[in-house]
Design a protein around this motif. Structure first.
Motif, PDB file in Angstrom:
ATOM      1  N   ALA A  22     -12.180  -0.287  -1.462  1.00 10.97           N
ATOM      2  CA  ALA A  22     -12.147   1.172  -1.513  1.00 10.97           C
ATOM      3  C   ALA A  22     -10.841   1.694  -2.099  1.00 10.97           C
ATOM      4  O   ALA A  22     -10.773   2.851  -2.536  1.00 10.97           O
ATOM      5  N   ASN A  23      -9.797   0.864  -2.105  1.00 10.26           N
ATOM      6  CA  ASN A  23      -8.492   1.283  -2.599  1.00 10.26           C
ATOM      7  C   ASN A  23      -7.960   0.271  -3.606  1.00 10.26           C
ATOM      8  O   ASN A  23      -8.004  -0.931  -3.349  1.00 10.26           O
ATOM      9  N   SER A  24      -7.424   0.772  -4.698  1.00  9.25           N
ATOM     10  CA  SER A  24      -6.771  -0.099  -5.675  1.00  9.25           C
ATOM     11  C   SER A  24      -5.381  -0.466  -5.151  1.00  9.25           C
ATOM     12  O   SER A  24      -4.905   0.105  -4.159  1.00  9.25           O
ATOM     13  N   ASP A  25      -4.721  -1.378  -5.834  1.00 13.23           N
ATOM     14  CA  ASP A  25      -3.351  -1.717  -5.461  1.00 13.23           C
ATOM     15  C   ASP A  25      -2.459  -0.486  -5.539  1.00 13.23           C
ATOM     16  O   ASP A  25      -1.625  -0.262  -4.658  1.00 13.23           O
ATOM     17  N   ASP A  26      -2.638   0.326  -6.583  1.00 12.18           N
ATOM     18  CA  ASP A  26      -1.832   1.538  -6.730  1.00 12.18           C
ATOM     19  C   ASP A  26      -2.083   2.518  -5.586  1.00 12.18           C
ATOM     20  O   ASP A  26      -1.151   3.164  -5.097  1.00 12.18           O
ATOM     21  N   ASP A  27      -3.335   2.620  -5.143  1.00 11.86           N
ATOM     22  CA  ASP A  27      -3.651   3.477  -3.994  1.00 11.86           C
ATOM     23  C   ASP A  27      -2.916   2.994  -2.746  1.00 11.86           C
ATOM     24  O   ASP A  27      -2.346   3.786  -1.994  1.00 11.86           O
ATOM     25  N   LEU A  28      -2.943   1.677  -2.530  1.00 12.66           N
ATOM     26  CA  LEU A  28      -2.271   1.109  -1.365  1.00 12.66           C
ATOM     27  C   LEU A  28      -0.764   1.333  -1.429  1.00 12.66           C
ATOM     28  O   LEU A  28      -0.140   1.689  -0.426  1.00 12.66           O
ATOM     29  N   ILE A  29      -0.191   1.144  -2.602  1.00 15.99           N
ATOM     30  CA  ILE A  29       1.248   1.351  -2.788  1.00 15.99           C
ATOM     31  C   ILE A  29       1.611   2.793  -2.442  1.00 15.99           C
ATOM     32  O   ILE A  29       2.588   3.049  -1.731  1.00 15.99           O
ATOM     33  N   SER A  30       0.789   3.713  -2.894  1.00 20.74           N
ATOM     34  CA  SER A  30       1.025   5.130  -2.604  1.00 20.74           C
ATOM     35  C   SER A  30       0.885   5.411  -1.107  1.00 20.74           C
ATOM     36  O   SER A  30       1.720   6.096  -0.514  1.00 20.74           O
ATOM     37  N   ARG A  31      -0.145   4.885  -0.495  1.00 18.36           N
ATOM     38  CA  ARG A  31      -0.380   5.118   0.937  1.00 18.36           C
ATOM     39  C   ARG A  31       0.699   4.481   1.800  1.00 18.36           C
ATOM     40  O   ARG A  31       1.041   5.008   2.857  1.00 18.36           O
ATOM     41  N   LEU A  32       1.219   3.349   1.347  1.00 16.86           N
ATOM     42  CA  LEU A  32       2.279   2.664   2.087  1.00 16.86           C
ATOM     43  C   LEU A  32       3.647   3.293   1.849  1.00 16.86           C
ATOM     44  O   LEU A  32       4.596   3.004   2.568  1.00 16.86           O
ATOM     45  N   ASP A  33       3.722   4.119   0.818  1.00 18.81           N
ATOM     46  CA  ASP A  33       4.975   4.767   0.434  1.00 18.81           C
ATOM     47  C   ASP A  33       6.073   3.737   0.158  1.00 18.81           C
ATOM     48  O   ASP A  33       7.174   3.815   0.700  1.00 18.81           O
TER      49      ASP A  33
END
Length: 148
Positions: A22-33
């Motif tokens: 459901a989340n790309s690596d970039d999405d995860l990076i953003s969510r993890l800050d």
């Protein structure tokens, strides 16, 4: 808890709620800050990240099991606690998480299956054996059948 454990725990929450894909690596990076460079230092690729998250999940589950079972009065209660915890975990888990593991990360899925066939198998047998020795279960019980 170190930085990596914190990151793995946060990713695990996302995976358990939304699935892996459901989340790309970039999405995860953003969510993890966190910075992309930090992410790349921690994980060489997505497969490695998923593998680390799943291994972290298994370790955390084992810790939870040990803490939970310490409070049990007898093996019968231990069995009920293990079953209740398993049902609770499955209810909170987005089915997409398991489907994504099976479909997109078969090597990691195999780790999960092996863990179930080793750790959980031995946990169940240990509880049943103690129950027999303490007189809570019949001595002629077929452990392999009951465990299945």
């Amino acid at each position: 808890m170190n930085f990596l454990d914190t990151i793995l725990g946060e990713i695990l929450k996302v995976f358990r709620q939304e699935g892996i894909e459901a989340n790309s690596d970039d999405d995860l990076i953003s969510r993890l800050d966190i910075r992309q460079g930090t992410y790349r230092e921690l994980f060489k690729d997505r497969n490695e990240m998923v593998r680390q998250v799943v291994l972290y999940d298994m370790q955390e589950q084992e810790k939870k099991d040990q803490q939970m079972l310490q409070n049990a009065v007898n093996p019968v209660e231990e069995i009920f606690l293990v079953l209740q915890q398993g049902i609770k975990e499955l209810r909170q888990l987005n089915p997409a998480y398991l489907a994504d593991l099976q479909q997109h990360y078969p090597e990691v899925w195999q780790l999960v299956v092996e863990h179930l066939n080793t750790y959980n198998y031995h946990l169940d047998l240990d509880i049943l054996n103690r129950g027999i020795l303490q007189g809570y279960f019949r001595k002629d019980i077929n452990l392999q059948l009951v465990r299945r």
